[in-house]
Design a protein around this motif. Sequence first.
Motif, short mmCIF file in Angstrom:
data_model
loop_
_atom_site.label_atom_id
_atom_site.label_comp_id
_atom_site.label_asym_id
_atom_site.label_seq_id
_atom_site.Cartn_x
_atom_site.Cartn_y
_atom_site.Cartn_z
N PHE A 38 54.55 22.44 4.64
CA PHE A 38 53.47 22.47 5.58
C PHE A 38 53.63 21.52 6.59
CE2 PHE A 38 51.68 23.96 1.63
CZ PHE A 38 51.46 25.41 2.00
N PRO A 39 53.83 21.59 8.02
CA PRO A 39 53.96 20.46 8.99
C PRO A 39 52.40 19.79 8.99
CG PRO A 39 54.01 22.49 9.98
CD PRO A 39 54.23 22.83 8.45
N PRO A 40 52.53 18.89 9.80
CA PRO A 40 51.00 18.23 10.44
C PRO A 40 50.62 19.44 11.46
CG PRO A 40 52.68 16.49 10.24
CD PRO A 40 53.31 17.76 10.06
N ARG A 41 49.35 19.60 11.12
CA ARG A 41 48.61 20.71 12.37
C ARG A 41 47.05 20.16 12.72
NH1 ARG A 41 49.95 24.19 7.75
NH2 ARG A 41 51.73 25.76 8.40
N LEU A 45 48.02 16.39 13.81
CA LEU A 45 49.27 16.51 14.67
C LEU A 45 48.87 15.95 15.90
CD1 LEU A 45 51.92 17.50 15.27
CD2 LEU A 45 51.12 19.78 16.06
N GLU A 46 47.67 16.16 16.52
CA GLU A 46 47.14 15.29 17.74
C GLU A 46 47.24 13.76 17.41
OE1 GLU A 46 46.63 16.37 20.69
OE2 GLU A 46 47.36 18.31 19.91
N ALA A 47 46.68 13.44 16.32
CA ALA A 47 46.91 11.77 15.96
C ALA A 47 48.15 11.48 15.91
CB ALA A 47 46.21 11.81 14.59
N ALA A 261 54.37 6.80 11.24
CA ALA A 261 54.44 6.55 9.79
C ALA A 261 52.99 5.67 9.77
CB ALA A 261 55.46 5.52 9.45
N LEU A 262 52.52 4.74 10.64
CA LEU A 262 51.39 4.01 10.51
C LEU A 262 50.08 4.96 10.77
CD1 LEU A 262 51.95 0.88 12.62
CD2 LEU A 262 51.22 1.03 10.20
N ALA A 263 50.04 5.95 11.70
CA ALA A 263 49.26 7.14 11.87
C ALA A 263 49.01 8.02 10.73
CB ALA A 263 49.60 7.74 13.20
N ALA A 264 50.24 8.21 10.25
CA ALA A 264 50.08 9.12 9.03
C ALA A 264 49.48 8.33 7.83
CB ALA A 264 51.45 9.48 8.47
N LEU A 265 49.77 7.11 7.63
CA LEU A 265 49.19 6.45 6.46
C LEU A 265 47.59 6.22 6.56
CD1 LEU A 265 52.02 3.83 6.15
CD2 LEU A 265 51.31 5.45 4.22
N GLU A 266 47.22 6.07 7.90
CA GLU A 266 45.72 6.04 8.23
C GLU A 266 44.92 7.18 7.83
OE1 GLU A 266 45.46 5.06 12.30
OE2 GLU A 266 46.24 2.93 11.96
N ARG A 267 45.58 8.40 7.76
CA ARG A 267 45.11 9.61 7.23
C ARG A 267 45.81 10.07 6.10
NH1 ARG A 267 45.79 8.40 12.27
NH2 ARG A 267 44.01 8.88 13.78
N SER A 268 45.99 9.28 5.15
CA SER A 268 46.90 9.74 4.01
C SER A 268 46.26 10.82 3.16
CB SER A 268 47.42 8.62 3.16
OG SER A 268 46.24 7.92 2.76
#
Length: 357
Positions: A38-41, A45-47, A261-268
């Motif tokens: 599952f890729p970000p959606r 994905l926008e973030a 990576a920072l943006a992903a960790l904010e939305r982990s």
Amino acid sequence: MSPLLVRADLRTARPYDNRPFPSAGAPVAPLNNNESPFPPRGRHLEALRDAAAGALATTNRYPDTDLTALRTALARYVGHDVRPDMVWPGNGSNEVLLHLLLAYGGPGRTALGFGPTYSMHERIAAITGTRWAAGARGGDFGLDAETASAAVRAHRPHLVFLCAPNNPTGTPLDPATLDAVLSAAPGLVVLDEAYVEFSRLGSRAGMLSDHPRLVISRTMSKAFGFAGIRAGFLLAAPGVLEPLRLVALPYHLSTLTTAVALAALERSEELLAHVPGILAERRRVRDALVRAGHDVAPSDANFLFFDTGGDSTHVASRLAAHGVLVRDLGPAGWLRVTVGSPDENDAFLRTLADSSS
């Protein structure tokens, strides 16, 4: 350049190959790399796109060498009282393990692992000129405390590699085994937690404060679905990590990777919301394999290790011919399959049944 100039220990080596079997066209079920299906959606994905766009505005400058923001975010994500100075980020877990072996391995030094296990541990040891000592697992692919500690005492390695859970078998690591290895090891004990987000046992990062020679490797490639981004990290005492600055290339982690990576960790929590679904699919695929007569190793990861009951290379090749990719990593007769999307898992089970009939 003459091949005679290549290092003698590399002349018979072969490059890493994750797709040894040809498939007709694009694979319908790429279940060979333990990736997230599952890729970000949507808003996630926008973030990530916004973060990448912001980073592009500063790419005329070199990246932050201290990676303070990323180390802080990773420490917060891991928890267990891990501090930013206990985090070493890099381009996937393989790069940070390379840094570790460059600093603590090398000619005249030994690393110990217990096969079948993650092949890159031995490969990175070879790249750095570190002697590899191979310990063995039991018939159920488990590793008990007595066997592990005996191998440590026999080889006196500078580094011991353990996986929790193990790859390719998915086997959980008994806490008693880790305790025994930590007590017996004269050097570093490297615990590979690449699949810890799928594990019922969770991370052992809480042990770091009591065990200054323990090193934990982690990655965002699996549960986060960031295999293409390349973000991994080590957790260890600051004194263990400090020498890695001597062997890492300057600016080894790009501004783009860091920002995303920072943006992903904010939305982990949101990005990892699919993990229970993957675990449910793991149970479904395992049950189907067992009903079909296959032995399946207990798995604490996002993949399954199963006995084909015959020539595993032939089975993997036939699956690939129909667009279903799995891994043939040994021992003979066994294959590893990643838990994919429901459609991918159905394609695997259907094609496997057709190939076995």
